[in-house]
Design an enzyme around this catalytic site. Structure first.
Site, short mmCIF file in Angstrom:
data_model
loop_
_atom_site.label_atom_id
_atom_site.label_comp_id
_atom_site.label_asym_id
_atom_site.label_seq_id
_atom_site.Cartn_x
_atom_site.Cartn_y
_atom_site.Cartn_z
N LYS A 1 4.77 -62.92 -7.74
CA LYS A 1 4.38 -62.95 -6.32
C LYS A 1 4.06 -64.37 -5.88
CE LYS A 1 -0.06 -61.96 -5.23
NZ LYS A 1 -0.62 -63.09 -4.48
N ASN A 2 3.30 -65.10 -6.72
CA ASN A 2 2.85 -66.43 -6.30
C ASN A 2 3.96 -67.47 -6.34
OD1 ASN A 2 0.39 -65.39 -5.81
ND2 ASN A 2 -0.70 -66.44 -7.47
N ARG B 1 -0.56 -55.06 -3.10
CA ARG B 1 -0.21 -56.41 -2.63
C ARG B 1 0.49 -57.21 -3.72
NH1 ARG B 1 -5.04 -59.57 -1.52
NH2 ARG B 1 -3.40 -61.12 -1.63
N ARG C 1 -12.82 -70.13 0.23
CA ARG C 1 -11.43 -70.55 0.19
C ARG C 1 -10.99 -71.33 1.44
NH1 ARG C 1 -7.74 -65.89 -2.49
NH2 ARG C 1 -6.61 -67.61 -3.35
N CYS D 1 -12.74 -64.66 2.31
CA CYS D 1 -12.12 -63.54 1.63
C CYS D 1 -13.07 -63.08 0.53
CB CYS D 1 -10.76 -63.90 1.06
SG CYS D 1 -10.84 -64.96 -0.36
N ASP E 1 -7.02 -65.86 -12.19
CA ASP E 1 -6.43 -64.56 -11.84
C ASP E 1 -6.44 -63.59 -13.02
OD1 ASP E 1 -5.98 -65.40 -9.29
OD2 ASP E 1 -3.83 -65.71 -9.49
C1 UD1 Z 1 -3.66 -69.84 -5.58
C2 UD1 Z 1 -3.13 -68.48 -5.98
C3 UD1 Z 1 -4.26 -67.59 -6.46
C4 UD1 Z 1 -5.06 -68.29 -7.56
C5 UD1 Z 1 -5.48 -69.70 -7.15
C6 UD1 Z 1 -6.10 -70.49 -8.28
C7 UD1 Z 1 -1.17 -68.19 -4.56
C8 UD1 Z 1 -0.58 -67.50 -3.41
N1 UD1 Z 1 -2.48 -67.91 -4.81
O1 UD1 Z 1 -4.55 -69.65 -4.50
O2 UD1 Z 1 -3.71 -66.38 -6.94
O3 UD1 Z 1 -6.23 -67.55 -7.84
O4 UD1 Z 1 -4.32 -70.44 -6.69
O5 UD1 Z 1 -5.25 -70.54 -9.36
O6 UD1 Z 1 -0.53 -68.95 -5.26
N2 UD1 Z 1 -9.93 -75.44 -2.06
C9 UD1 Z 1 -10.63 -76.21 -1.15
N3 UD1 Z 1 -9.95 -76.68 -0.05
C10 UD1 Z 1 -8.63 -76.39 0.17
C11 UD1 Z 1 -7.93 -75.64 -0.78
C12 UD1 Z 1 -8.61 -75.16 -1.90
O7 UD1 Z 1 -11.81 -76.47 -1.32
O8 UD1 Z 1 -8.08 -76.84 1.19
C13 UD1 Z 1 -10.63 -74.93 -3.27
C14 UD1 Z 1 -10.71 -73.41 -3.31
O9 UD1 Z 1 -11.79 -72.90 -2.56
C15 UD1 Z 1 -10.85 -73.15 -4.80
C16 UD1 Z 1 -9.99 -74.26 -5.41
O10 UD1 Z 1 -9.86 -75.27 -4.41
O11 UD1 Z 1 -12.18 -73.34 -5.19
C17 UD1 Z 1 -8.63 -73.83 -5.85
O12 UD1 Z 1 -7.99 -73.11 -4.83
P1 UD1 Z 1 -6.43 -73.11 -4.62
O13 UD1 Z 1 -5.73 -73.62 -5.81
O14 UD1 Z 1 -6.12 -73.75 -3.30
O15 UD1 Z 1 -6.13 -71.54 -4.48
P2 UD1 Z 1 -4.99 -70.91 -3.60
O16 UD1 Z 1 -3.86 -71.86 -3.50
O17 UD1 Z 1 -5.58 -70.33 -2.35
#
Ligand code: UD1
Length: 434
Positions: free
Chosen positions: A22-23, A413, A135, A130, A321
């Site tokens: 999915k990711n 999902r 996030r 969420c 995950d």
């Molecule tokens: C993706 C995955 C999710 C997985 C996560 C971490 C997809 C669709 N989802 O989520 O399944 O659990 O990676 O491996 O691929 N953060 C910030 N600011 C930002 C962006 C992120 O502070 O602008 C923080 C987040 O709150 C979190 C950390 O960075 O603490 C990592 O998040 P991130 O890698 O961005 O997760 P996703 O990409 O949302």
């Protein structure tokens, strides 16, 4: 709402085919916005998040044979060739991704980079909170601004403009972000000049996105390391090659945990062993053995299950995950296991539900202590997020009696044909409606 009823105390046997990730599918569907051609997908997981993203593209003006099939048939489980799709984004005219869709799926933030870099403007709703924490998307926004975007946050929307297109820059992420890295890779692909991303994510899904871009003629280097460089096409659309989605390492890890918690001998097909190494290493520590062939893995039961410690981290570290599933497994290990969550501050919603099944878990900040060899007893539990829900299935496999897991739309999902796959492994599982 649908629920799953699961009979506990089963040994599993047999094999399961792992679906596409999915990711990986989500950023690659978003990538089709940069294509001049029809983009052809295979091994696409037939899960709700994938359907949602394709439907959003169709709302924006794209076309897809998949969306036509869903239109003609309400039951998405019986459509023909559900793992193949063609997407054409030539006729996108609507550049607003509304709150109603973003709230269903945070990953729709992945449309920001592609829409902005191709059209020079777009509006994408802010995802909001969420179940697993705040996030934020501040890192995505800051990076787009560094590439010349003018961004205003108003009425819950990211209003982005870059009338003359985005311009390559050196982006240093303060924190490693998976979708942030993907968004900037896609934005950079059509930008003017070169973009360097430092502190980039290294997940296999990032690598697949970069490999597809490279095979499609984009000059991109360094992926798999923490610095990626991309030479943009200056808004020339890309002829995107056919895409076969890589296997889902988290789905694979979840089924491995199902084998582990029931101490069974099962086989998974369609996996990439190197992508699940941190998971199999941890399972080896607990006591399991494995035999691998090129793209399958068989699990050898453990003599006894040892308690363990784990800390979640970015790839190649242990995936957040998989944290909830290992917590379910820890309830059956000998001794006290400790699980520390380093990525998301609130990713422990499954603890309360596991406790309803009899688990003995205490939480201290971001660290959970799980007392093992607990006898679990079936109960009604509620799914709270995607991976937390799969932990409840795992615990139900060893709980005495029939557990009912409510609100399983979270599972739909991200897990394709979940009840069919568990049922193939010998689990007594059925779907019902409240
Ligand atoms: C993706 C995955 C999710 C997985 C996560 C971490 C997809 C669709 N989802 O989520 O399944 O659990 O990676 O491996 O691929 N953060 C910030 N600011 C930002 C962006 C992120 O502070 O602008 C923080 C987040 O709150 C979190 C950390 O960075 O603490 C990592 O998040 P991130 O890698 O961005 O997760 P996703 O990409 O949302």
């Amino acid at each position: 709402m649908d629920y799953l009823a699961i009979e506990g105390s089963n040994k599993l046997s047999g094999s399961v085919n792992i679906s596409g990730a999915k990711n990986s599918a989500l950023p690659l569907i978003a990538l089709s916005i940069l294509a001049k051609n029809d983009v052809r997908f295979s091994n696409l997981p037939n899960v709700v998040d994938v359907q949602t993203l394709i439907k959003i593209l169709v709302m924006l003006g794209a076309s897809s044979n998949m969306a036509d099939k869903w239109e003609q048939n309400n039951n998405i489980n019986i459509i023909e060739n559900p793992n193949e799709a063609i997407i054409n984004t030539n006729n996108i005219t609507n550049l607003k991704v509304i709150y109603d869709v973003v709230r269903k799926m945070r990953a729709s933030i992945l449309l920001l980079g592609p829409l902005l870099t191709r059209f020079g403007k777009c509006q994408v709703s802010l995802p909001g909170g969420c179940a697993i924490g705040a996030r934020p998307v501040d890192l995505h926004i800051k990076a787009m601004q560094q590439m010349g975007a003018d961004i205003e946050i108003k009425n819950g929307y990211i209003n982005a403009t870059a009338t003359k297109g985005l311009v390559g820059n050196h982006i240093i992420f303060d924190k490693i972000t998976v979708t942030g890295t993907e968004n900037i890779i896609m934005a950079a692909a059509l930008a003017k000049g070169k973009t360097i991303i430092t502190n980039a994510a290294k997940e296999p899904e990032i690598i697949q996105l970069c490999e597809i871009l490279k095979q499609s003629g984009v000059e991109i280097e360094g992926y798999g390391s923490d610095e990626i460089s991309i030479k943009g096409t200056d808004r020339e659309l890309i002829d995107i090659c056919d895409i076969s989605i890589i296997p889902d390492r988290i789905e694979a890890g979840t089924y491995l945990c199902a084998g582990a918690i029931t101490n069974s001998n099962i086989t998974l097909n369609n996996i990439i062993p190197s992508h699940i190494e941190s998971i199999t290493d941890k399972l080896k520590e607990i006591g399991f053995g494995f035999s691998f062939s090129e793209n399958s893995i068989s699990m050898i039961p453990a003599k006894s299950l040892k308690a363990f410690e784990l800390i979640t981290a970015e790839y190649p570290g242990f995936p957040t995950d998989m944290q909830a599933q290992f917590m379910a497994l820890a309830t059956q290990c000998n001794g006290v296991s400790v699980i520390e969550e380093r990525l998301f501050e609130n990713r422990f919603m499954h603890i309360n539900e596991l406790q309803r099944l009899g688990a003995n878990i205490t939480l201290d900040g971001n660290s959970a202590k799980i007392n093992g060899v607990t006898k679990l007893i079936a109960a009604d539990v509620m799914a709270t997020d995607l991976r937390a829900s799969s932990a409840l299935i795992l615990a139900s496999l060893v709980a005495d009696g029939e557990s009912i897991i409510h609100r399983i739309y979270h599972l739909d999902r991200g897990y394709e044909q979940i009840e069919q796959k568990f049922s193939n492994l010998g689990v007594k599982i059925r779907r019902g409606r409240d």
